[in-house]
Scaffold this motif. Structure first.
Motif, short mmCIF file in Angstrom:
data_model
loop_
_atom_site.label_atom_id
_atom_site.label_comp_id
_atom_site.label_asym_id
_atom_site.label_seq_id
_atom_site.Cartn_x
_atom_site.Cartn_y
_atom_site.Cartn_z
N ALA A 162 0.83 -1.93 3.35
CA ALA A 162 1.38 -2.95 2.46
C ALA A 162 1.84 -4.18 3.24
O ALA A 162 1.64 -5.32 2.80
CB ALA A 162 2.54 -2.36 1.65
N TYR A 163 2.44 -3.98 4.42
CA TYR A 163 2.85 -5.14 5.23
C TYR A 163 1.63 -5.93 5.70
O TYR A 163 1.66 -7.17 5.79
CB TYR A 163 3.67 -4.68 6.43
CG TYR A 163 5.11 -4.34 6.09
CD1 TYR A 163 5.90 -5.25 5.39
CD2 TYR A 163 5.69 -3.13 6.47
CE1 TYR A 163 7.23 -4.94 5.06
CE2 TYR A 163 7.00 -2.82 6.16
CZ TYR A 163 7.76 -3.73 5.45
OH TYR A 163 9.07 -3.42 5.13
N ARG A 215 -1.20 -6.95 -9.43
CA ARG A 215 -0.25 -6.04 -10.08
C ARG A 215 -0.79 -4.61 -10.12
O ARG A 215 -0.03 -3.66 -10.23
CB ARG A 215 0.03 -6.53 -11.50
CG ARG A 215 0.74 -7.89 -11.52
CD ARG A 215 1.13 -8.28 -12.93
NE ARG A 215 1.77 -9.59 -12.97
CZ ARG A 215 1.15 -10.72 -13.18
NH1 ARG A 215 -0.16 -10.71 -13.42
NH2 ARG A 215 1.79 -11.87 -13.19
N ASP A 216 -2.12 -4.46 -10.04
CA ASP A 216 -2.72 -3.12 -9.98
C ASP A 216 -2.78 -2.58 -8.56
O ASP A 216 -3.25 -1.46 -8.35
CB ASP A 216 -4.16 -3.16 -10.54
CG ASP A 216 -4.19 -3.52 -12.02
OD1 ASP A 216 -3.15 -3.35 -12.68
OD2 ASP A 216 -5.24 -3.97 -12.50
N GLY A 217 -2.34 -3.38 -7.60
CA GLY A 217 -2.43 -2.95 -6.21
C GLY A 217 -3.78 -3.18 -5.58
O GLY A 217 -4.02 -2.75 -4.44
N PHE A 261 -2.05 -12.34 2.72
CA PHE A 261 -1.76 -13.40 1.76
C PHE A 261 -1.00 -14.57 2.41
O PHE A 261 -1.12 -15.70 1.96
CB PHE A 261 -0.96 -12.86 0.58
CG PHE A 261 -1.76 -12.04 -0.37
CD1 PHE A 261 -2.72 -12.62 -1.18
CD2 PHE A 261 -1.58 -10.67 -0.46
CE1 PHE A 261 -3.47 -11.87 -2.07
CE2 PHE A 261 -2.32 -9.90 -1.34
CZ PHE A 261 -3.27 -10.51 -2.15
N ARG A 262 -0.19 -14.25 3.43
CA ARG A 262 0.59 -15.30 4.09
C ARG A 262 0.51 -15.07 5.61
O ARG A 262 1.46 -14.54 6.22
CB ARG A 262 2.03 -15.28 3.60
CG ARG A 262 2.85 -16.50 4.01
CD ARG A 262 4.22 -16.46 3.35
NE ARG A 262 4.15 -16.65 1.91
CZ ARG A 262 5.19 -16.60 1.09
NH1 ARG A 262 6.40 -16.38 1.59
NH2 ARG A 262 5.05 -16.78 -0.21
N PRO A 263 -0.60 -15.45 6.23
CA PRO A 263 -0.79 -15.19 7.67
C PRO A 263 0.32 -15.80 8.51
O PRO A 263 0.78 -16.92 8.27
CB PRO A 263 -2.14 -15.86 7.97
CG PRO A 263 -2.84 -15.91 6.65
CD PRO A 263 -1.76 -16.13 5.63
N ALA A 323 3.27 -7.18 -2.34
CA ALA A 323 2.97 -6.34 -1.19
C ALA A 323 4.23 -6.05 -0.37
O ALA A 323 4.42 -4.91 0.10
CB ALA A 323 1.92 -7.00 -0.32
N MET A 324 5.10 -7.03 -0.21
CA MET A 324 6.34 -6.81 0.54
C MET A 324 7.24 -5.81 -0.17
O MET A 324 7.85 -4.94 0.47
CB MET A 324 7.08 -8.15 0.72
CG MET A 324 6.44 -9.07 1.74
SD MET A 324 6.57 -8.45 3.43
CE MET A 324 8.32 -8.69 3.75
N GLU A 325 7.32 -5.91 -1.48
CA GLU A 325 8.14 -4.96 -2.24
C GLU A 325 7.58 -3.55 -2.12
O GLU A 325 8.33 -2.58 -1.92
CB GLU A 325 8.20 -5.38 -3.70
CG GLU A 325 9.09 -4.48 -4.56
CD GLU A 325 9.16 -4.93 -6.00
OE1 GLU A 325 9.79 -4.23 -6.82
OE2 GLU A 325 8.59 -5.99 -6.33
N ALA A 326 6.26 -3.41 -2.23
CA ALA A 326 5.65 -2.09 -2.09
C ALA A 326 5.87 -1.54 -0.69
O ALA A 326 6.09 -0.33 -0.51
CB ALA A 326 4.15 -2.19 -2.39
N ALA A 327 5.83 -2.40 0.31
CA ALA A 327 6.03 -1.95 1.70
C ALA A 327 7.46 -1.46 1.91
O ALA A 327 7.68 -0.42 2.56
CB ALA A 327 5.71 -3.10 2.65
#
Length: 540
Positions: A277-278, A216-218, A284-286, A258-262
């Motif tokens: 971000a992507y 949540r802190d990035g 996290f999900r290769p 990360a997807m939302e930030a991207a």
């Protein structure tokens, strides 16, 4: 006769060992006597004494002391051998280990002449063993009770220390003083200790909690470090069945955040942030197809002209369509068109503002054509939801920007004069290239200086009815003027009396000059006009 006893002892073996020194002493004595008194008489006396001494030795009863100068060990009393370890008892320490007899091998080994050595399981415990005297002070039960107490106290001390480490987030570091090592030490002493097993699970969950917080802190990299450490603890102690799902939740949360930030970064035109971000989402999900496709789009953008974005509103709708531009040296997004009547109606419904309390709206920017009957919803001429809203004050425009900011979480505001001028395509605009005063207006309002062509719109036109600029904006020239943030006139007490307006409107004809795109002026911020609308800026 004491000297004879000392010399000859009490048995044949003693006699043989004492004969030589006795003869030597007697010989010396006789030689001295002969020299002093004559040989014969003293020789006779010497033989007589020798005979008496021999008889006295042979017949003397009892025992004699050790000869002077000869060492011999004191006799050792016979002792019963101490019992050996009988194996586990009911008072064995926790963990099922057998109790230990504190006295090991008390008797000497067969054939060993050394005296017995008394040892203790706890040699530093003077209350149990007296090493100086070789005696056990307490009985075997007392020794075992004390050992069991010390065993329990050590476990409690380790558990308390591990809990303090947990509270301080010293989970697996620093080396030698962390929760994991102390719980493991407890389990090495007592493999079934419930507190230690529970403590290992708490270490795993603490790593899960710390990992989710860092997401949540990035701090995606640190979140993965915490996940890896928690996984190592869980695997080492067979806890994956209990905590595997918790550890996996870090991957799920990290991917979504990360997807939302991207997507946000991509919408704002920040390609570098979007790419990073992507990549975090893929970590996290290769192999995720959605994240990979989005990353490829960022890395290989297709030239399509202006970048358009639109923010979702909390009430379920969408905000105005915006285009990302460089304005006055800054990366900003500006509404592609003037704010429509439909969007302003949604704002007013949310604000709950009553139309009867609104100021009068001036038509043709004339004091004499001012009427409270003209409102934003009924300006005195026909409009649809896609027309630019008019009859709005500067305060209305500012309130709309603040409402959109609250609805989207982004910062909306009115443009400055410098930013507005950066939108303009310099040059002369003809009446038929924008909604300006022409024959259509002349049919409604006679006597005005109008252009000779006819665009078909007497007053406002639906937004984007005419060709837009290369930057992706519409109606910067014509249709309606637009409020800006700049204060043009102040009162004596420092309050702003008039706010700036920029651009041209549907009433500007041939008499307005050639620079219709850069017309400017100012109006009272609490007055409304049928010729003035709103265009907004969004911070990136």
């Amino acid at each position: 006769m004491r000297w004879l006893r000392l010399a000859f002892g009490r048995g044949p073996r003693d006699w043989l060992s004492g004969l030589a020194p006795a003869l030597k002493w007697t010989g010396t004595w006789l030689a001295d006597a002969i020299a002093r008194s004559g040989a014969r008489r003293w020789l006779a006396w010497g033989l007589a004494v020798f005979a008496v001494a021999f008889l006295a030795w042979a017949l003397w009863p009892g025992t004699r002391p050790l000869p002077i100068g000869v060492d011999e060990p004191e006799p050792v009393a016979a002792t019963e051998p101490l019992p050996t370890d009988p194996g586990p008892t009911a008072e064995s320490p926790p963990g099922g280990e057998p109790s230990v007899d504190p006295i090991a091998d008390a008797g000497p080994a067969a054939g060993d002449d050394a005296p017995a050595v008394v040892a203790s399981f706890e040699p530093d415990d003077p209350a149990l063993v007296d090493l100086e005297n070789g005696q056990v002070v307490g009985g075997t039960a007392q020794v075992e009770d004390t050992m069991a107490r010390q065993f329990r106290e050590r476990i409690l001390e380790l558990v308390a220390g591990a809990n303090r480490n947990l509270a301080n987030e010293e989970l697996t570091t620093p080396e030698g003083d962390n929760a994991l090592e102390k719980f493991e030490t407890v389990l090495s002493m007592d493999p079934n200790n419930i507190q230690a097993r529970d403590g290992l699970g708490r270490i795993v969950l603490r790593y899960v909690s710390m990992g989710r917080a860092r997401i949540r802190d990035g701090r995606y990299d640190l979140a993965r470090v915490y996940q890896r450490r928690g996984t190592e603890v869980a695997q080492k102690h067979a806890l994956m069945d209990s905590f595997g799902a918790d550890l996996a939740s870090i991957d799920s949360l990290g991917y979504e955040v990360a997807m939302e930030a991207a997507r946000d970064a991509q919408a704002q035109g920040a390609a570098a942030r979007a790419e990073q971000a992507y990549r975090e989402a893929l970590a996290f999900r290769p192999g995720d197809a959605r994240a990979q496709a989005a990353l490829d789009e960022v890395l290989n953008p297709v030239p399509e002209g202006p970048q358009i974005l639109s923010d979702a509103l909390r009430d379920g709708g969408t905000g105005p369509e915006m285009v990302a531009l460089e304005l006055a040296g800054r990366s900003l997004a500006v509404s592609t068109t003037e704010i429509t009547l439909g969007l302003f109606r949604r704002f007013m419904a949310a604000a709950g503002d009553a139309e009867e309390r609104r100021p009068a709206c001036r038509h043709l920017e004339s004091f004499w054509r001012s009427s409270r009957k003209r409102t934003w919803s009924n300006p005195g001429f026909a409009q649809t939801e896609t027309h630019p809203v008019v009859c709005v004050t500067w305060r209305d425009a500012d309130a709309l920007a603040r409402w959109l900011s609250e609805q989207t979480g982004q910062r909306y505001r009115l443009p400055s004069e410098a930013e507005w001028l950066a939108l303009v395509d310099r040059g002369t605009a003809s009446a038929c290239q924008a909604n300006l005063g022409d024959a259509a207006l002349a049919r409604e309002e006679s006597g005005r200086d109008t252009f000779g062509c006819d665009d078909g719109f007497s007053f406002t036109a639906p937004v984007a009815s005419f060709t837009g600029s290369a930057a992706g904006t519409f109606d910067v020239v014509g249709n309606v003027r637009e409020w800006i943030a700049d204060c043009k006139k102040q009162s004596r007490n420092g309050d702003c009396r008039e706010r700036g307006v920029m651009g041209s409107a549907w009433l500007d004809g041939s008499g307005s000059g050639t620079e219709l795109a850069t017309l400017g002026g100012s109006f009272d911020e609490d007055r409304a006009y049928t010729t003035v609308g709103i265009r907004l800026i969004r911070e990136l």
